[in-house]
Write an enzyme that holds these catalytic residues in place. Sequence first.
Site, PDB file in Angstrom:
ATOM      1  N   CYS A 122       0.763  -1.454   0.073  1.00 35.23           N
ATOM      2  CA  CYS A 122       0.120   0.132   0.022  1.00 35.23           C
ATOM      3  C   CYS A 122       0.882   1.263  -0.076  1.00 35.23           C
ATOM      4  O   CYS A 122       1.663   1.535  -1.002  1.00 35.23           O
ATOM      5  CB  CYS A 122      -1.071  -0.045   1.143  1.00 35.23           C
ATOM      6  SG  CYS A 122      -1.808  -1.437   1.625  1.00 35.23           S
ATOM      7  N   ASP A 175     -10.037  -2.258  -6.070  1.00 34.21           N
ATOM      8  CA  ASP A 175      -9.156  -1.154  -5.422  1.00 34.21           C
ATOM      9  C   ASP A 175      -9.405   0.023  -6.013  1.00 34.21           C
ATOM     10  O   ASP A 175      -8.852   0.078  -6.995  1.00 34.21           O
ATOM     11  CB  ASP A 175      -7.539  -1.707  -5.627  1.00 34.21           C
ATOM     12  CG  ASP A 175      -6.559  -0.988  -4.654  1.00 34.21           C
ATOM     13  OD1 ASP A 175      -7.073   0.181  -4.352  1.00 34.21           O
ATOM     14  OD2 ASP A 175      -5.411  -1.496  -4.617  1.00 34.21           O
ATOM     15  N   HIS A 190      -8.443  -3.514  -1.616  1.00 34.74           N
ATOM     16  CA  HIS A 190      -7.125  -2.831  -1.275  1.00 34.74           C
ATOM     17  C   HIS A 190      -6.740  -3.557   0.084  1.00 34.74           C
ATOM     18  O   HIS A 190      -7.433  -3.598   1.019  1.00 34.74           O
ATOM     19  CB  HIS A 190      -7.502  -1.292  -1.302  1.00 34.74           C
ATOM     20  CG  HIS A 190      -6.063  -0.702  -0.845  1.00 34.74           C
ATOM     21  ND1 HIS A 190      -5.101  -0.650  -1.851  1.00 34.74           N
ATOM     22  CD2 HIS A 190      -5.696  -0.175   0.056  1.00 34.74           C
ATOM     23  CE1 HIS A 190      -4.272   0.218  -1.233  1.00 34.74           C
ATOM     24  NE2 HIS A 190      -4.537   0.336  -0.015  1.00 34.74           N
TER      25      HIS A 190
END
Length: 288
Positions: free
Chosen positions: A177, A224, A256
């Site tokens: 991330c 995502d 995500h």
Amino acid sequence: MRMTNLLSSGTLLLLGATGASAHGPPSPGSSGLSSFGGANLLASTGTPLGQEFAHQNITFYLSTPKPGNGPLGAGPRHDTHKGDAILYLTDVFGIALPQNRLLVDSFARAGYLTLAPDLFQGEPASADINTPGGPVFDPVAFLAAHGTLQTDPVVETAINYLRNTLNVTRIGVAGYCFGGKYAFRFVAPGRGGDVAFTAHPSLVEESEILAIDKPLAIAAADHDELLNATVRVRFEELLGQTGERYQINVYGGTTHGFAVRGDQNVPSQKYGKEEAFVQAVRWFDTLL
Ligand SMILES: *[C@@H]1O[C@H](CO)[C@@H](O)[C@H](O)[C@H]1NC(C)=O
Ligand SMILES: *[C@@H]1O[C@H](CO)[C@@H](O)[C@H](O)[C@H]1NC(C)=O
Ligand SMILES: *[C@@H]1O[C@H](CO)[C@@H](O)[C@H](O)[C@H]1NC(C)=O
């Protein structure tokens, strides 16, 4: 017939992974998968086993592979990656998040000395950057306080520590991330990374993709907002332009954050997290 074969081999893989990671600390060598860094090395629950210490005012979390079958035991792999290390760059939840520590430990079980610096000076986010901001968390302010100006020096300190104190010669950068952007940034020329893997990277700029001069692999969620299908295709185009070896895997039924925080009670997310880990280990085994 073909279908049956596919189904049975898929089931075998899933059962192998499930059986090994659902009970207690994983151990290498308990299934054939471990020969290539199998999902049985991955822990999502349990007690983190690495060490935390400060270096130049930055908190580090470090896991070192051990011989044998103990909790950080990398079995026969323990000597295989001498001189190599993985630099683990976290999501916005930082090194305090148990799943991040457990992933660092899991890479150690795969045979890699693995270091995660605290990217946020002890103040990680209290919610994800793509969940709507609540009263306690303002993603815009958080990201403004943690731009490249603040984050690059932390990553540089970690790389210098690996090279100069731990005598590491080759560094694989694994970024999740928030940390994914820095997986790209630190395989640009002269930045210190040798191979990159990133899961659901966020806020990556096109210039950062084009700047890489080392191999880079991506594990992406199919749902995502920060890396939707349009953006993924664009990434593929840009990675192709770099001339570097790359790989993009998209995991259906994931969102995500799945490679760190995927809900292990949801089969598609559990499978995605395991496969993203195996993808990372095979990538590093092959290219580091
Ligand atoms: C570490 O932090 C302390 C207190 O914030 C500061 O005085 C010191 O200069 C810092 N040291 C380094 C090496 O950054
Ligand atoms: C790194 O290399 C230096 C110089 O050869 C040596 O003194 C030191 O003990 C080494 N450190 C580790 C962790 O191997
Ligand atoms: C995908 O994300 C990009 C960048 O955030 C955005 O411009 C685009 O509209 C999105 N596409 C879809 C189909 O949601």
